[in-house]
Design a protein around this motif. Structure first.
Motif, PDB file in Angstrom:
ATOM      1  N   ARG A  19       0.874  -1.171   0.000  1.00 11.40           N
ATOM      2  CA  ARG A  19       0.000   0.000   0.000  1.00 11.40           C
ATOM      3  C   ARG A  19       0.911   1.221   0.000  1.00 11.40           C
ATOM      4  N   PHE A  22       4.216   6.929   1.172  1.00 15.52           N
ATOM      5  CA  PHE A  22       4.529   8.293   0.750  1.00 15.52           C
ATOM      6  C   PHE A  22       5.649   8.291  -0.273  1.00 15.52           C
ATOM      7  N   GLU A  53       5.366  13.154   0.989  1.00 17.32           N
ATOM      8  CA  GLU A  53       3.945  13.389   0.792  1.00 17.32           C
ATOM      9  C   GLU A  53       3.246  12.081   0.479  1.00 17.32           C
ATOM     10  N   GLY A  54       2.148  11.857   1.203  1.00 19.34           N
ATOM     11  CA  GLY A  54       1.339  10.680   0.976  1.00 19.34           C
ATOM     12  C   GLY A  54      -0.062  10.887   1.490  1.00 19.34           C
ATOM     13  N   GLU A  55      -0.911   9.907   1.258  1.00 21.81           N
ATOM     14  CA  GLU A  55      -2.311   9.996   1.669  1.00 21.81           C
ATOM     15  C   GLU A  55      -2.465  10.030   3.187  1.00 21.81           C
ATOM     16  N   ARG A  56      -1.613   9.289   3.902  1.00 23.29           N
ATOM     17  CA  ARG A  56      -1.741   9.198   5.357  1.00 23.29           C
ATOM     18  C   ARG A  56      -0.764  10.078   6.128  1.00 23.29           C
ATOM     19  N   SER A  58       2.338  13.440   5.522  1.00 20.34           N
ATOM     20  CA  SER A  58       3.135  14.341   4.690  1.00 20.34           C
ATOM     21  C   SER A  58       3.877  15.291   5.608  1.00 20.34           C
ATOM     22  N   THR A  87       5.808  15.665  10.497  1.00 22.07           N
ATOM     23  CA  THR A  87       4.588  15.724   9.703  1.00 22.07           C
ATOM     24  C   THR A  87       4.017  17.134   9.704  1.00 22.07           C
ATOM     25  N   SER A 159       9.893   6.162  -3.511  1.00 18.73           N
ATOM     26  CA  SER A 159       8.493   5.786  -3.316  1.00 18.73           C
ATOM     27  C   SER A 159       8.494   4.721  -2.242  1.00 18.73           C
TER      28      SER A 159
END
Length: 164
Positions: A19, A22, A53-56, A58, A87, A159
């Protein structure tokens, strides 16, 4: 002794699922070459800044990180990095990773000179681990991650994926 029955392995043991966690970019000062110490060629990369930076999660990579590298006789570079992430909501997270970067000699030479190289032309993988005291990001304390890297002139881009 019984033979392992590969045909009947549970589905969870047949492949790896990830999954996205970031994407991270690091600024790295010019490499400090310690040189050929007994048994290895040591160098150190100092990380003054970066971002992720990521969905959960950053935020920013704080000044003071470093990457203790070994250039091996086979041309591979092993990494041993320590970073502190902050964060956007002010949590502090340590990120450590070991890794390896290798490829054809001409490609690795181009990377060392800071030249643009296609990321698919070489192998650059890491295994990040995290620690935090912030309960909002406690899940990071209990995951294993993998990273795919690409070395640019000013520093790497990764990544990062959580292994499920």
């Amino acid at each position: 002794m019984s033979k392992l029955d590969l045909a009947n392995l549970p589905h969870t043991l047949r492949s790896v699922h990830t999954r996205p966690l970031f994407t991270m970019r690091l600024d790295v000062r010019p490499i400090i070459s310690i040189g050929n110490t007994p048994g290895l060629n040591r160098r150190v990369g100092i990380v003054p800044a970066g971002e992720f930076e990521g969905e959960r999660l950053s935020g920013q990579v704080l000044d003071g990180g470093n990457d203790w590298q070994v250039v091996r006789t086979d041309g591979s570079t092993t990494l041993d990095a320590r970073l502190v992430l902050k964060t956007n909501d002010d949590a502090l997270i340590t990120m450590t990773y070991m890794g390896v970067r290798h490829g054809p000699a001409d490609v690795m030479g181009s990377l060392e000179r800071g030249e643009a190289v296609d990321a698919s032309a070489y192998y650059f993988r890491t295994n990040p681990m995290f620690e935090t005291a912030d309960p909002r990001y406690d899940f990071l304390n209990r995951i294993v991650a993998v990273g795919i890297g690409h070395r640019l002139a000013g520093g790497p881009v990764y990544s990062i994926f959580e292994l499920l």
